[in-house]
Design an enzyme around this catalytic site. Structure first.
Site, PDB file in Angstrom:
ATOM      1  N   LYS A  66       0.921  -1.161  -0.001  1.00  0.00           N
ATOM      2  CA  LYS A  66       0.057   0.171  -0.022  1.00  0.00           C
ATOM      3  C   LYS A  66       0.787   1.140   0.035  1.00  0.00           C
ATOM      4  CE  LYS A  66      -4.081  -2.346   1.877  1.00  0.00           C
ATOM      5  NZ  LYS A  66      -4.988  -2.189   3.284  1.00  0.00           N
ATOM      6  N   GLY A 127      -4.044  -0.708  18.049  1.00  0.00           N
ATOM      7  CA  GLY A 127      -3.231  -0.746  16.955  1.00  0.00           C
ATOM      8  C   GLY A 127      -2.818   0.491  16.249  1.00  0.00           C
ATOM      9  N   GLY A 130      -0.820   0.020   9.530  1.00  0.00           N
ATOM     10  CA  GLY A 130      -1.515   0.578   8.295  1.00  0.00           C
ATOM     11  C   GLY A 130      -2.869   0.463   8.098  1.00  0.00           C
ATOM     12  N   LYS A 156       4.459   4.968  18.353  1.00  0.00           N
ATOM     13  CA  LYS A 156       3.633   5.085  16.975  1.00  0.00           C
ATOM     14  C   LYS A 156       2.130   5.586  17.315  1.00  0.00           C
ATOM     15  CE  LYS A 156       4.202   1.324  14.077  1.00  0.00           C
ATOM     16  NZ  LYS A 156       4.234  -0.082  13.791  1.00  0.00           N
ATOM     17  N   MET A 215     -10.988  -6.110  12.962  1.00  0.00           N
ATOM     18  CA  MET A 215     -10.778  -5.788  11.134  1.00  0.00           C
ATOM     19  C   MET A 215     -10.210  -7.083  10.774  1.00  0.00           C
ATOM     20  SD  MET A 215      -8.808  -2.353  10.558  1.00  0.00           S
ATOM     21  CE  MET A 215      -9.397  -0.840  10.952  1.00  0.00           C
TER      22      MET A 215
END
Ligand code: NDP
Length: 273
Positions: A66, A127, A130, A156, A215
């Site tokens: 991606k 999370g 991406g 992050k 997800m």
């Protein structure tokens, strides 16, 4: 001539995108074929260019390409630019256009298919990879009261929150710092389920009226969903609806017609037991 599309990734054998787009094409009476391409990272740019040069019209892009897809494109939508990643490319007038429909796919699944709402709600995003990055802009567009991003690598989460700070109330924390707060919508955007693990957030994040959204898809009751269920959550969902909804957005972008996603969601949903 029949228009050609494909999904590109590595590995790609598991992808449901060819099946999804074939069904959309039948339903919308569109003359197209949709295949799957696998290549290495080093081959990615040449594989995309030769597909385009052969007269193809567009690509879906999945892991791990991606970011490379975004970089290869020379036209970027605002959504793609916001995430620095692209899951759909369109070849038009000599240009490679980049879009990213992962976030809108998630939001449409939660709001249209599952009857949930994000506006005014407290959202916990587990999370900061991406998938979380792709989802965050679309979540914030719905104006939740706040979004907490929790990640194993805390920096992050903090960086991702800082990047989106102008778009809403969003903060990044480590799992240990979530505290005793409860959330209306808890989204597992980690890949922990792939290793049969769960993110180590406190159980107090759930209430009986929360929506627990995984997800990952096609795995039934993952550790995250099992843990939510044990905490009393009754609204459980996996990411098959997100996958189908992002595919529908790409189909609309390419073909100008939006397919009905409900029949496919019904046929591809695995019971969460
Ligand atoms: P990335 O590799 O970019 O990110 C992985 C994330 O998971 C990181 O935040 C990482 O934390 C975290 N993580 C991994 N293992 C664990 C663990 N054991 N405990 C806690 N956190 C963990 O992956 P993606 O963001 O691309 O994908 C995430 C998930 O989303 C996958 O399951 C993927 O299948 C799914 N997905 C679904 C889509 C759909 O359409 N339904 C679309 C896109 C993705 P750290 O930073 O600390 O390493």
């Amino acid at each position: 001539m029949t228009d050609r599309y494909a999904v590109i990734g590595n590995p790609i054998g598991h992808s449901k995108s060819p099946l999804i787009h074939a069904q959309f094409a039948r339903q919308c009476a569109q003359d197209l074929t949709y295949s799957a391409l696998e290549c290495t990272a080093a081959e990615f740019a040449n594989t995309v260019r030769s597909f385009r040069d052969s007269g193809a019209r567009g690509l879906n892009v999945t892991a791990p390409f991606k970011l490379q897809a975004f970089e290869l494109a020379d036209r970027h939508s605002e959504r793609a630019s916001l995430t620095g990643a692209s899951n759909a490319l369109k070849f038009e007038a000599g240009h490679i256009h980049a879009e990213n429909f992962d976030g809108v796919g998630l939001v449409n699944d939660i709001q249209r298919n599952l009857g949930g709402s994000i506006a005014g709600r407290r959202v916990l995003l587990l999370g900061a990879g991406g998938a979380a990055r792709g989802a965050l802009g679309s979540i914030l567009e719905q104006r939740p009261s706040e979004v907490t991003i929790a990640n194993r690598s805390v920096s992050k989460a903090v960086e991702l929150a800082a990047q989106f700070a102008k778009r809403g109330t969003v903060h990044g924390v480590g799992y240990a710092n979530i505290g005793e707060q409860a959330f209306d919508v808890i989204i597992n955007a980690t890949s922990a389920s792939v290793d049969d693990k769960q993110p180590l957030a406190p159980r107090s994040v759930f209430t009986s009226t929360s929506l627990a959204y995984e997800m990952a898809y096609g795995r039934g009751l993952t550790p995250f969903l099992r843990w939510a269920k044990e905490a009393g959550v009754t609204q459980l969902a996996d990411g098959i609806g997100m996958l189908i909804e992002q595919a529908a957005e790409a189909f609309l972008w390419w073909r100008g017609v939006r397919p009905d996603t409900a029949p496919l969601i019904r046929s591809l949903t695995i019971p969460l037991v």
